[in-house]
Design a protein around this motif. Structure first.
Motif, PDB file in Angstrom:
ATOM      1  N   ALA A  11       0.840  -1.207   0.000  1.00 60.13           N
ATOM      2  CA  ALA A  11       0.000   0.000   0.000  1.00 60.13           C
ATOM      3  C   ALA A  11       0.869   1.249   0.000  1.00 60.13           C
ATOM      4  O   ALA A  11       0.590   2.225  -0.708  1.00 60.13           O
ATOM      5  CB  ALA A  11      -0.917  -0.025   1.217  1.00 60.13           C
ATOM      6  N   MET A  12       1.966   1.241   0.729  1.00 54.00           N
ATOM      7  CA  MET A  12       2.868   2.392   0.776  1.00 54.00           C
ATOM      8  C   MET A  12       3.535   2.622  -0.592  1.00 54.00           C
ATOM      9  O   MET A  12       3.675   3.752  -1.058  1.00 54.00           O
ATOM     10  CB  MET A  12       3.935   2.172   1.856  1.00 54.00           C
ATOM     11  N   ARG A  13       3.918   1.565  -1.257  1.00 52.79           N
ATOM     12  CA  ARG A  13       4.583   1.699  -2.566  1.00 52.79           C
ATOM     13  C   ARG A  13       3.601   2.245  -3.604  1.00 52.79           C
ATOM     14  O   ARG A  13       3.964   3.089  -4.427  1.00 52.79           O
ATOM     15  CB  ARG A  13       5.123   0.346  -3.012  1.00 52.79           C
ATOM     16  N   GLN A  14       2.341   1.774  -3.569  1.00 50.95           N
ATOM     17  CA  GLN A  14       1.338   2.290  -4.497  1.00 50.95           C
ATOM     18  C   GLN A  14       1.078   3.773  -4.246  1.00 50.95           C
ATOM     19  O   GLN A  14       0.895   4.550  -5.198  1.00 50.95           O
ATOM     20  CB  GLN A  14       0.043   1.490  -4.368  1.00 50.95           C
ATOM     21  N   ALA A  15       1.105   4.197  -2.990  1.00 45.93           N
ATOM     22  CA  ALA A  15       0.864   5.608  -2.682  1.00 45.93           C
ATOM     23  C   ALA A  15       2.004   6.468  -3.194  1.00 45.93           C
ATOM     24  O   ALA A  15       1.792   7.558  -3.749  1.00 45.93           O
ATOM     25  CB  ALA A  15       0.715   5.772  -1.168  1.00 45.93           C
ATOM     26  N   GLU A  16       3.203   5.986  -3.083  1.00 47.28           N
ATOM     27  CA  GLU A  16       4.367   6.741  -3.588  1.00 47.28           C
ATOM     28  C   GLU A  16       4.329   6.841  -5.118  1.00 47.28           C
ATOM     29  O   GLU A  16       4.611   7.886  -5.687  1.00 47.28           O
ATOM     30  CB  GLU A  16       5.656   6.055  -3.145  1.00 47.28           C
ATOM     31  N   GLU A  17       3.954   5.763  -5.749  1.00 50.14           N
ATOM     32  CA  GLU A  17       3.876   5.797  -7.202  1.00 50.14           C
ATOM     33  C   GLU A  17       2.801   6.767  -7.667  1.00 50.14           C
ATOM     34  O   GLU A  17       2.984   7.483  -8.661  1.00 50.14           O
ATOM     35  CB  GLU A  17       3.624   4.396  -7.742  1.00 50.14           C
ATOM     36  N   GLU A  18       1.725   6.749  -7.006  1.00 51.15           N
ATOM     37  CA  GLU A  18       0.642   7.660  -7.377  1.00 51.15           C
ATOM     38  C   GLU A  18       1.061   9.105  -7.178  1.00 51.15           C
ATOM     39  O   GLU A  18       0.749   9.970  -8.009  1.00 51.15           O
ATOM     40  CB  GLU A  18      -0.598   7.339  -6.511  1.00 51.15           C
ATOM     41  N   ALA A  19       1.788   9.361  -6.094  1.00 52.49           N
ATOM     42  CA  ALA A  19       2.224  10.738  -5.844  1.00 52.49           C
ATOM     43  C   ALA A  19       3.248  11.174  -6.911  1.00 52.49           C
ATOM     44  O   ALA A  19       3.231  12.303  -7.396  1.00 52.49           O
ATOM     45  CB  ALA A  19       2.862  10.831  -4.457  1.00 52.49           C
ATOM     46  N   MET A  20       4.121  10.271  -7.326  1.00 51.91           N
ATOM     47  CA  MET A  20       5.087  10.604  -8.338  1.00 51.91           C
ATOM     48  C   MET A  20       4.434  10.816  -9.689  1.00 51.91           C
ATOM     49  O   MET A  20       4.905  11.619 -10.502  1.00 51.91           O
ATOM     50  CB  MET A  20       6.132   9.467  -8.455  1.00 51.91           C
ATOM     51  N   ARG A  21       3.351  10.101  -9.961  1.00 55.68           N
ATOM     52  CA  ARG A  21       2.686  10.246 -11.247  1.00 55.68           C
ATOM     53  C   ARG A  21       2.030  11.619 -11.364  1.00 55.68           C
ATOM     54  O   ARG A  21       1.970  12.171 -12.449  1.00 55.68           O
ATOM     55  CB  ARG A  21       1.666   9.109 -11.390  1.00 55.68           C
ATOM     56  N   HIS A  22       1.555  12.153 -10.265  1.00 55.26           N
ATOM     57  CA  HIS A  22       0.901  13.466 -10.301  1.00 55.26           C
ATOM     58  C   HIS A  22       1.890  14.607 -10.087  1.00 55.26           C
ATOM     59  O   HIS A  22       1.454  15.779 -10.085  1.00 55.26           O
ATOM     60  CB  HIS A  22      -0.194  13.523  -9.221  1.00 55.26           C
ATOM     61  N   HIS A  23       3.209  14.367  -9.923  1.00 54.24           N
ATOM     62  CA  HIS A  23       4.203  15.406  -9.686  1.00 54.24           C
ATOM     63  C   HIS A  23       4.545  16.084 -11.012  1.00 54.24           C
ATOM     64  O   HIS A  23       4.788  15.440 -12.024  1.00 54.24           O
ATOM     65  CB  HIS A  23       5.488  14.796  -9.070  1.00 54.24           C
TER      66      HIS A  23
END
Length: 268
Positions: A11-23
Protein backbone atom coordinates in the motif's frame (compact mmCIF):
# COMPACT_ATOMS: atom_id res chain seq x y z
CA UNK A 1 1.87 -11.12 10.73
CA UNK A 2 3.91 -11.51 7.68
CA UNK A 3 0.91 -11.22 5.45
CA UNK A 4 -0.18 -7.99 7.16
CA UNK A 5 3.30 -6.54 6.87
CA UNK A 6 3.47 -7.30 3.16
CA UNK A 7 0.08 -5.69 2.55
CA UNK A 8 1.18 -2.52 4.34
CA UNK A 9 4.36 -2.31 2.21
CA UNK A 10 2.39 -2.76 -0.99
CA UNK A 11 0.00 0.00 0.00
CA UNK A 12 2.87 2.39 0.78
CA UNK A 13 4.58 1.70 -2.57
CA UNK A 14 1.34 2.29 -4.50
CA UNK A 15 0.86 5.61 -2.68
CA UNK A 16 4.37 6.74 -3.59
CA UNK A 17 3.88 5.80 -7.20
CA UNK A 18 0.64 7.66 -7.38
CA UNK A 19 2.22 10.74 -5.84
CA UNK A 20 5.09 10.60 -8.34
CA UNK A 21 2.69 10.25 -11.25
CA UNK A 22 0.90 13.47 -10.30
CA UNK A 23 4.20 15.41 -9.69
CA UNK A 24 4.94 18.22 -12.23
CA UNK A 25 8.60 18.03 -13.51
CA UNK A 26 10.44 21.17 -14.62
CA UNK A 27 13.98 20.93 -16.06
CA UNK A 28 16.64 23.41 -15.01
CA UNK A 29 18.09 25.71 -17.69
CA UNK A 30 21.42 24.71 -19.35
CA UNK A 31 24.46 26.37 -17.78
CA UNK A 32 26.40 28.78 -19.95
CA UNK A 33 29.66 26.94 -19.27
CA UNK A 34 28.46 24.03 -21.39
CA UNK A 35 28.32 26.22 -24.50
CA UNK A 36 31.77 27.80 -24.04
CA UNK A 37 34.89 26.24 -25.78
CA UNK A 38 36.68 25.62 -22.54
CA UNK A 39 38.90 22.77 -23.88
CA UNK A 40 40.35 24.96 -26.63
CA UNK A 41 40.93 27.71 -24.10
CA UNK A 42 42.79 25.28 -21.81
CA UNK A 43 44.95 24.02 -24.72
CA UNK A 44 45.70 27.58 -25.75
CA UNK A 45 46.74 28.51 -22.21
CA UNK A 46 49.00 25.44 -21.92
CA UNK A 47 50.73 26.22 -25.25
CA UNK A 48 51.29 29.81 -24.11
CA UNK A 49 52.86 28.56 -20.86
CA UNK A 50 55.16 26.15 -22.76
CA UNK A 51 56.22 28.86 -25.20
CA UNK A 52 56.86 31.31 -22.40
CA UNK A 53 58.92 28.73 -20.47
CA UNK A 54 60.94 27.85 -23.60
CA UNK A 55 61.70 31.49 -24.36
CA UNK A 56 62.69 32.13 -20.77
CA UNK A 57 65.06 29.08 -20.76
CA UNK A 58 66.58 30.11 -24.11
CA UNK A 59 67.18 33.64 -22.89
CA UNK A 60 68.81 32.28 -19.73
CA UNK A 61 71.03 29.89 -21.76
CA UNK A 62 72.19 32.66 -24.08
CA UNK A 63 73.03 34.86 -21.14
CA UNK A 64 75.16 32.11 -19.54
CA UNK A 65 76.83 30.39 -22.55
CA UNK A 66 80.42 31.08 -23.61
CA UNK A 67 81.75 30.29 -27.13
CA UNK A 68 84.14 27.33 -27.56
CA UNK A 69 87.59 27.84 -28.99
CA UNK A 70 86.85 25.87 -32.17
CA UNK A 71 83.65 27.84 -32.66
CA UNK A 72 85.60 31.08 -32.94
CA UNK A 73 88.08 29.43 -35.33
CA UNK A 74 85.23 28.15 -37.46
CA UNK A 75 83.72 31.63 -37.65
CA UNK A 76 87.12 33.07 -38.58
CA UNK A 77 87.57 30.47 -41.33
CA UNK A 78 84.15 31.20 -42.72
CA UNK A 79 84.89 34.91 -42.76
CA UNK A 80 88.27 34.30 -44.43
CA UNK A 81 86.64 32.04 -47.02
CA UNK A 82 84.16 34.77 -47.83
CA UNK A 83 86.92 37.34 -48.27
CA UNK A 84 89.24 34.98 -50.18
CA UNK A 85 90.20 36.07 -53.68
CA UNK A 86 91.93 33.53 -55.93
CA UNK A 87 95.37 34.72 -57.07
CA UNK A 88 95.80 35.72 -60.66
CA UNK A 89 98.73 35.15 -62.98
CA UNK A 90 99.86 38.75 -62.53
CA UNK A 91 100.57 38.14 -58.84
CA UNK A 92 103.37 35.67 -59.69
CA UNK A 93 104.90 37.48 -62.65
CA UNK A 94 107.76 39.92 -62.27
CA UNK A 95 108.87 42.38 -64.89
CA UNK A 96 111.84 40.98 -66.85
CA UNK A 97 114.98 43.04 -67.02
CA UNK A 98 118.10 41.72 -68.73
CA UNK A 99 121.51 42.17 -67.13
CA UNK A 100 123.90 44.49 -68.93
CA UNK A 101 126.54 42.92 -71.19
CA UNK A 102 129.92 42.67 -69.36
CA UNK A 103 132.74 44.73 -70.79
CA UNK A 104 135.10 41.72 -70.80
CA UNK A 105 133.04 40.06 -73.55
CA UNK A 106 133.71 43.01 -75.85
CA UNK A 107 137.50 42.91 -75.41
CA UNK A 108 139.80 40.94 -77.75
CA UNK A 109 141.67 38.73 -75.27
CA UNK A 110 142.52 35.68 -77.45
CA UNK A 111 146.05 36.86 -78.26
CA UNK A 112 146.72 37.71 -74.63
CA UNK A 113 145.47 34.28 -73.43
CA UNK A 114 147.61 32.48 -76.02
CA UNK A 115 150.69 34.42 -74.93
CA UNK A 116 150.06 33.59 -71.27
CA UNK A 117 149.73 29.87 -72.05
CA UNK A 118 152.95 29.86 -74.09
CA UNK A 119 154.82 31.64 -71.28
CA UNK A 120 153.52 29.05 -68.74
CA UNK A 121 154.64 26.13 -70.92
CA UNK A 122 158.09 27.66 -71.41
CA UNK A 123 158.49 28.30 -67.69
CA UNK A 124 157.44 24.70 -66.87
CA UNK A 125 159.91 23.29 -69.44
CA UNK A 126 162.78 25.36 -68.06
CA UNK A 127 161.94 24.32 -64.50
CA UNK A 128 161.94 20.64 -65.53
CA UNK A 129 165.35 20.95 -67.22
CA UNK A 130 166.76 22.69 -64.17
CA UNK A 131 165.49 19.89 -61.88
CA UNK A 132 166.91 17.26 -64.24
CA UNK A 133 170.34 18.89 -64.12
CA UNK A 134 170.21 19.08 -60.33
CA UNK A 135 169.19 15.41 -60.10
CA UNK A 136 171.84 14.12 -62.62
CA UNK A 137 174.11 11.19 -61.60
CA UNK A 138 177.80 11.67 -60.83
CA UNK A 139 180.19 11.32 -63.82
CA UNK A 140 181.42 7.89 -62.71
CA UNK A 141 177.88 6.45 -62.55
CA UNK A 142 177.06 7.99 -65.94
CA UNK A 143 180.03 6.15 -67.54
CA UNK A 144 178.92 2.85 -65.97
CA UNK A 145 175.36 3.29 -67.27
CA UNK A 146 176.65 4.04 -70.80
CA UNK A 147 178.79 0.87 -70.77
CA UNK A 148 175.81 -1.24 -69.65
CA UNK A 149 173.65 0.19 -72.40
CA UNK A 150 176.27 -0.72 -75.03
CA UNK A 151 176.47 -4.29 -73.73
CA UNK A 152 172.67 -4.61 -73.87
CA UNK A 153 172.57 -3.51 -77.49
CA UNK A 154 175.26 -6.08 -78.42
CA UNK A 155 173.34 -8.86 -76.60
CA UNK A 156 170.12 -8.03 -78.43
CA UNK A 157 171.95 -8.26 -81.73
CA UNK A 158 173.35 -11.73 -80.94
CA UNK A 159 169.87 -12.95 -79.87
CA UNK A 160 168.42 -11.78 -83.19
CA UNK A 161 171.08 -13.72 -85.12
CA UNK A 162 170.29 -16.93 -83.16
CA UNK A 163 166.57 -16.56 -83.88
CA UNK A 164 167.19 -16.11 -87.59
CA UNK A 165 169.29 -19.34 -87.65
CA UNK A 166 166.79 -21.40 -85.54
CA UNK A 167 163.64 -20.81 -87.63
CA UNK A 168 163.20 -21.04 -91.34
CA UNK A 169 162.85 -17.64 -92.97
CA UNK A 170 159.24 -17.31 -94.05
CA UNK A 171 159.05 -13.54 -94.04
CA UNK A 172 157.75 -13.44 -90.43
CA UNK A 173 159.13 -11.76 -87.31
CA UNK A 174 161.44 -13.94 -85.20
CA UNK A 175 159.74 -15.83 -82.27
CA UNK A 176 156.27 -14.34 -82.74
CA UNK A 177 154.45 -17.26 -84.41
CA UNK A 178 154.57 -21.03 -83.72
CA UNK A 179 153.61 -23.81 -86.18
CA UNK A 180 149.89 -24.68 -86.54
CA UNK A 181 149.02 -27.85 -84.51
CA UNK A 182 147.22 -30.91 -85.95
CA UNK A 183 143.71 -30.41 -84.59
CA UNK A 184 142.44 -33.74 -85.94
CA UNK A 185 145.05 -35.62 -83.93
CA UNK A 186 144.24 -33.57 -80.82
CA UNK A 187 140.51 -34.30 -81.09
CA UNK A 188 141.15 -38.02 -81.52
CA UNK A 189 143.43 -38.20 -78.48
CA UNK A 190 140.96 -36.27 -76.33
CA UNK A 191 138.11 -38.60 -77.38
CA UNK A 192 140.17 -41.65 -76.41
CA UNK A 193 140.94 -40.15 -72.99
CA UNK A 194 137.24 -39.42 -72.41
CA UNK A 195 136.26 -42.99 -73.32
CA UNK A 196 138.89 -44.40 -70.91
CA UNK A 197 137.57 -42.21 -68.08
CA UNK A 198 133.95 -43.33 -68.70
CA UNK A 199 134.99 -47.00 -68.68
CA UNK A 200 136.87 -46.50 -65.42
CA UNK A 201 133.86 -44.83 -63.79
CA UNK A 202 131.53 -47.59 -64.98
CA UNK A 203 133.76 -50.27 -63.44
CA UNK A 204 133.72 -48.43 -60.08
CA UNK A 205 129.91 -48.15 -59.92
CA UNK A 206 128.21 -49.66 -56.81
CA UNK A 207 125.00 -50.88 -58.57
CA UNK A 208 124.96 -54.74 -58.31
CA UNK A 209 124.22 -56.86 -61.36
CA UNK A 210 122.15 -60.08 -61.12
CA UNK A 211 121.47 -59.92 -57.35
CA UNK A 212 120.63 -63.23 -55.60
CA UNK A 213 118.08 -62.35 -52.92
CA UNK A 214 118.07 -64.89 -50.10
CA UNK A 215 121.50 -66.39 -50.81
CA UNK A 216 124.99 -65.83 -52.01
CA UNK A 217 124.40 -67.73 -55.23
CA UNK A 218 121.43 -68.54 -57.45
CA UNK A 219 121.39 -72.21 -56.38
CA UNK A 220 121.33 -71.30 -52.67
CA UNK A 221 118.52 -68.80 -53.24
CA UNK A 222 116.45 -71.43 -55.11
CA UNK A 223 116.97 -74.00 -52.30
CA UNK A 224 115.85 -71.52 -49.64
CA UNK A 225 112.77 -70.67 -51.69
CA UNK A 226 111.77 -74.34 -51.96
CA UNK A 227 112.27 -74.87 -48.21
CA UNK A 228 110.06 -71.85 -47.42
CA UNK A 229 107.30 -73.16 -49.71
CA UNK A 230 107.48 -76.59 -48.03
CA UNK A 231 107.14 -75.09 -44.55
CA UNK A 232 104.15 -73.04 -45.72
CA UNK A 233 102.38 -76.15 -47.01
CA UNK A 234 103.03 -77.97 -43.72
CA UNK A 235 101.56 -75.05 -41.75
CA UNK A 236 98.41 -75.06 -43.91
CA UNK A 237 97.93 -78.81 -43.42
CA UNK A 238 98.44 -78.52 -39.63
CA UNK A 239 95.83 -75.77 -39.43
CA UNK A 240 93.31 -77.90 -41.33
CA UNK A 241 93.86 -80.88 -38.99
CA UNK A 242 93.54 -78.66 -35.91
CA UNK A 243 90.28 -77.25 -37.27
CA UNK A 244 88.83 -80.79 -37.54
CA UNK A 245 90.23 -82.60 -34.48
CA UNK A 246 91.32 -79.87 -32.09
CA UNK A 247 89.55 -79.36 -28.72
CA UNK A 248 87.55 -76.19 -28.24
CA UNK A 249 88.74 -74.52 -25.03
CA UNK A 250 86.05 -71.83 -24.80
CA UNK A 251 83.11 -72.39 -22.43
CA UNK A 252 80.59 -73.99 -22.95
CA UNK A 253 82.00 -75.49 -26.17
CA UNK A 254 83.99 -78.31 -24.52
CA UNK A 255 83.97 -80.44 -27.67
CA UNK A 256 85.96 -80.90 -30.88
CA UNK A 257 86.00 -77.96 -33.28
CA UNK A 258 84.90 -80.04 -36.23
CA UNK A 259 81.35 -79.97 -37.48
CA UNK A 260 78.96 -82.40 -35.78
CA UNK A 261 77.71 -85.03 -38.15
CA UNK A 262 74.00 -85.44 -37.62
CA UNK A 263 72.45 -88.90 -37.80
CA UNK A 264 69.32 -89.73 -39.72
CA UNK A 265 66.07 -90.24 -37.81
CA UNK A 266 65.50 -93.80 -36.60
CA UNK A 267 69.18 -94.64 -36.72
CA UNK A 268 70.69 -96.11 -33.58
Amino acid sequence: MAKVKMEQDMAMRQAEEEAMRHHQFKANPLPKSTTEPRFENIRRQQAAKVRESHERSLHLLKSQERPFSFYGKALAKEEAAKQYRPPSAKDFQKPFKANPIPKSSLEERLAEISAERAAKKLAAHQAAEQKLKEAAMPPRMQLAAQSHSLEGELGRGRHAEKCSKRFEPEGRACGRHSPVPNFQHLHTSWGNKLADCKASNRSKATIPENPHLGGDTAAEAEARKKHAEQRRQEAVQQAALDQEHGVEMRWPYVSPRGKVQTMAEGAE
